[in-house]
Design an enzyme around this catalytic site. Structure first.
Site, PDB file in Angstrom:
ATOM      1  N   GLU A  42      81.553  57.548  75.254  1.00 32.20           N
ATOM      2  CA  GLU A  42      81.779  58.630  76.201  1.00 32.20           C
ATOM      3  C   GLU A  42      82.398  58.172  77.513  1.00 32.20           C
ATOM      4  O   GLU A  42      82.913  58.980  78.258  1.00 32.20           O
ATOM      5  CB  GLU A  42      80.501  59.429  76.487  1.00 32.20           C
ATOM      6  CG  GLU A  42      79.415  58.704  77.265  1.00 32.20           C
ATOM      7  CD  GLU A  42      78.512  57.929  76.335  1.00 32.20           C
ATOM      8  OE1 GLU A  42      79.007  56.906  75.801  1.00 32.20           O
ATOM      9  OE2 GLU A  42      77.359  58.314  76.148  1.00 32.20           O
ATOM     10  N   CYS A  87      88.453  72.379  86.574  1.00 32.50           N
ATOM     11  CA  CYS A  87      89.523  72.742  87.495  1.00 32.50           C
ATOM     12  C   CYS A  87      89.958  71.491  88.241  1.00 32.50           C
ATOM     13  O   CYS A  87      89.140  70.824  88.870  1.00 32.50           O
ATOM     14  CB  CYS A  87      89.011  73.797  88.474  1.00 32.50           C
ATOM     15  SG  CYS A  87      90.089  74.045  89.886  1.00 32.50           S
ATOM     16  N   ASP A 120      75.934  56.920  74.221  1.00 38.17           N
ATOM     17  CA  ASP A 120      74.664  56.351  74.710  1.00 38.17           C
ATOM     18  C   ASP A 120      73.485  56.686  73.783  1.00 38.17           C
ATOM     19  O   ASP A 120      73.450  57.750  73.180  1.00 38.17           O
ATOM     20  CB  ASP A 120      74.360  56.871  76.122  1.00 38.17           C
ATOM     21  CG  ASP A 120      75.267  56.236  77.171  1.00 38.17           C
ATOM     22  OD1 ASP A 120      75.934  55.238  76.833  1.00 38.17           O
ATOM     23  OD2 ASP A 120      75.309  56.740  78.306  1.00 38.17           O
ATOM     24  N   TYR A 174      70.209  49.563  78.174  1.00 39.47           N
ATOM     25  CA  TYR A 174      70.319  50.974  78.561  1.00 39.47           C
ATOM     26  C   TYR A 174      69.187  51.354  79.512  1.00 39.47           C
ATOM     27  O   TYR A 174      68.032  51.036  79.284  1.00 39.47           O
ATOM     28  CB  TYR A 174      70.306  51.868  77.323  1.00 39.47           C
ATOM     29  CG  TYR A 174      70.758  53.270  77.620  1.00 39.47           C
ATOM     30  CD1 TYR A 174      71.929  53.482  78.349  1.00 39.47           C
ATOM     31  CD2 TYR A 174      70.033  54.381  77.207  1.00 39.47           C
ATOM     32  CE1 TYR A 174      72.362  54.754  78.645  1.00 39.47           C
ATOM     33  CE2 TYR A 174      70.465  55.669  77.495  1.00 39.47           C
ATOM     34  CZ  TYR A 174      71.625  55.849  78.220  1.00 39.47           C
ATOM     35  OH  TYR A 174      72.051  57.115  78.515  1.00 39.47           O
TER      36      TYR A 174
END
Ligand SMILES: [Zn+2]
Length: 674
Positions: A213, A289, A336, A528
């Site tokens: 990711e 945006c 993750d 992690y």
């Protein structure tokens, strides 16, 4: 013999010998001295051949350094440093302990020996080669004279800064077996050359799309396999690397792809439809945006916040991933290891399944080459329970958070307020605790002090207010009982203990700590950081053993698992590098992470490193004191550690550890109400 540099200490007068020796003193010199080395490093990075020649001439007294004087001075200073540090017996021993630099006296002349790791890596790398079936096995054997063992040990140690592969002692009985394996691989290369290898190995030259990711994670992983080639498809960068038998295309989704819709569907409750008694969450692509940065999930292409039309749609990412998935044999999803990562994996899986059904989840808790390889080997299916957990959590966010926030907006007339699924119960808890605290009888805090020794002080709490509210209080130590006990270290960090301790010690907010930890994870320095487990894996024990036996001695290492089962682990360093080593490796360009490391990253790393290493050290023997003290008419008990008899983990970690002074029976103290 191991490849090595050898310099006559009396003839340190060129760029190469001075820089090679002085850079290895980096972590031993003062900050001011280190600046000279910094200058040398920056010079070496940019200098032309002519500039190096000019400095060499100036060092031999044959020319003036001219505009390079600043660098010339740094070289002079560095040479002095080398000579001073290496002639000091004690400092020399300290430096030699690192194994990067060894001093020898030969025929009355002092020589510096430096293991040449880069040359060794290059040379030993030639024993194996990449071919379509993978990487061939090779053996590199170093024969070293007994006297030169320190040089070999230095070589092995520095080697580990570059590569994770372990060293093994050569055993003659294994040699034949090893040579047989090497020959088998060579036969395969021959077959490959003749184009006949496919009959021997199944799935030869497979290709895989590896999806993560985060772009930093993608780059870190790509760098494990040499210098990756890059190609850009739209906004997405694809890193292409090979393992020989597997070609990997590594890409990042940049966070989530889908989210609950914000559109009104008619009969919905914040993006969730109720159909025949079942709840049906409705998802759509996430849009962002580019004018105001607002992220939303809606069928409209106009930013709901600023009305801008420059909107990027995550459907573009999916289109790119589909294109890539159609080119490969299989898709590996390495997001993750938590419910969020599993949900991203699930979305990617659903989007790519029609294109390529060979999709697997790879789970790793540290971004190191070994962990990635293991994860690829132990690929699995998507865990639907984790996905469902994330979906329910997200619905709760909407139902509780959205509804409450809108209530806040209407009551307080401010749209900057928000209340959530987590904050709201925590706020309730804080209110309850505050009410409880108000009902408690206030305590008086008294500072007791020896009249003879100001440093001997102890803070005590007395539940009732004493008659005397200010001025001196008389106190008398009545009974003292001292006991020798064993004190064990604390377990390594989980997310909650890391957050509370880092916030207190480093004075940082939790968002900042989590984002620093995310960076440290993505560049491969820590495991992690979202975990509720204190468990330590085999790899973790190995990292601790390597560091503790070198820094303190083998007998200080006491492996502790701190829990069993599950894939999850504590937060710990992935490498046996203390902070000084890390800074050293960064400065010397041996460790080159994909992001710039700041001082705050280092401070957080230091905390994680210390707490973990302490958790793997032997207990300490401490004197524990229980004392009864009479303050005016009030008798209180005071207890705590008063002396560490044998130091162990407190040498590396002692946060929150308070000592009480040693008290004597019948000792008089003076008290002061604080
Ligand atoms: Zn906008």
């Amino acid at each position: 013999g191991s490849p090595r540099f050898k310099f006559n200490l009396r003839e340190l007068n060129d760029v190469s010998s001075i820089s090679t020796t002085s850079i290895r003193l980096y972590r031993h010199v003062s900050e001011e001295e280190a600046r000279a080395i910094d200058l040398i490093i920056s010079f070496l990075k940019r200098a032309s051949r002519n500039e190096i020649d000019l400095i060499n001439k100036a060092l031999r007294g044959e020319a003036s350094p001219g505009r390079l004087e600043k660098f010339y001075n740094a070289f002079i200073k560095a040479r002095e440093m080398v000579l001073t540090y290496l002639s000091d017996e004690e400092k020399r021993k300290e430096i030699e302990k690192e194994g990067e630099l060894i001093i020898r006296r030969e025929n009355g002349v002092l020589y510096v020996y430096i293991p040449d790791t880069r040359t060794y890596i290059q040379a030993s790398g030639r024993t194996s080669r990449t071919y379509v079936g993978g990487i061939t096995r090779g053996i590199s054997i170093i024969l070293e004279r007994p006297n030169d063992r320190p040089i070999l040990e230095g070589l092995m140690r520095v080697f580990r800064y570059y590569l994770e592969e372990p060293w093994e002692e050569l055993r003659e009985d294994r040699l034949e077996d090893e040579i047989r394996k090497v020959n088998e691989d060579r036969d395969l290369v021959k077959l490959a050359k003749e184009g006949r290898i496919a009959t021997r190995i199944k799935g030869i030259g497979r290709t895989a799309l590896f999806i993560v990711e985060s772009p930093n994670k993608a780059r870190t992983i790509a760098n494990f396999y040499g210098r990756p080639s890059r190609r850009a498809i739209g906004d997405i960068i694809v890193y292409e690397v090979t393992r020989g038998d597997l070609f990997l295309n590594i890409v990042a989704t940049v966070g989530h792809i889908m989210d609950l819709t914000m559109d009104t569907l008619g009969d919905d409750i914040y993006g969730v439809l109720k159909l025949n008694g079942a709840f049906l969450p409705v998802y759509n692509y996430i849009k962002r945006c580019t004018d105001c940065g607002y992220q939303f999930t809606s069928t409209t292409d106009k930013c709901p916040r600023c009305g801008g039309v420059n909107v990027v749609n995550k459907s573009e990412t999916v289109r790119t991933l589909r294109e890539l998935a159609s080119e490969v044999d299989e898709v590996l999803i390495g997001t993750d290891p938590d419910p969020e990562g599993e949900k991203i994996a699930w979305d990617v899986y659903n989007m790519l399944r029609p294109i390529n059904p060979n999709i697997y989840r790879v789970e790793f808790h540290e971004v190191t080459k070994k962990a990635i390889e293991d994860a690829i080997k132990h690929r699995r299916r998507i865990n639907k329970d984790l996905v469902n957990a994330q979906i329910v959590r997200r619905i709760e966010d909407r139902w509780i958070g959205f509804a409450l926030s809108q209530k806040l907006w209407s009551v307080f007339k401010s749209r900057n307020l928000s209340a959530g699924r987590v904050q709201t119960p925590v706020l309730g808890w804080i209110i309850a605790r505050t009410e409880e605290a108000k009902r408690k009888v206030p305590k008086t805090i008294i500072l007791l002090q020896s009249p003879h020794d100001e440093a001997k002080r102890i803070r005590v709490e007395v539940s009732k207010r004493l008659g005397v509210k200010s001025g001196r209080l008389e106190a008398l130590v009545r009974e003292v009982e001292v006991q020798e006990i064993e004190k064990n270290p604390l377990p390594p960090y989980t997310t909650d203990t890391l957050l509370s301790e880092a916030a207190a010690v480093l004075k940082m907010g939790v968002n900042k700590i989590m984002s620093l930890a995310q960076d440290l994870f993505e560049i491969g320095l820590i495991t992690y950081h979202r975990t509720d487990s204190t468990r330590v894996s085999d790899k973790g024990l190995e990292v601790a053993r390597e560091y503790i036996s070198r820094a303190f001695g083998e007998n200080y290492f006491k492996p502790r698992r701190w829990g069993e089962g599950g894939a999850h682990e504590c937060i710990r360093p992935t490498k046996p590098w203390d902070t000084r080593t890390l800074i050293d490796l960064l400065k010397r360009g041996i460790f080159t992470p994909v992001i710039e490391i700041t001082r705050d990253h280092i401070r957080l790393y230091d905390l994680i490193f210390r707490r973990f290493m302490a958790s793997q050290m032997i207990p300490e023997r401490v004197l524990y004191q229980k004392a009864r003290i009479l303050i005016e008419t009030e008798s209180i008990e005071v207890e705590g550690e008063c002396e560490i008899l044998e130091k162990s983990f407190s040498q590396i970690y002692s946060i929150g550890r308070r000592k009480v002074p040693k008290l004597e029976p019948n000792e008089r103290l003076i008290g002061k109400v604080l």
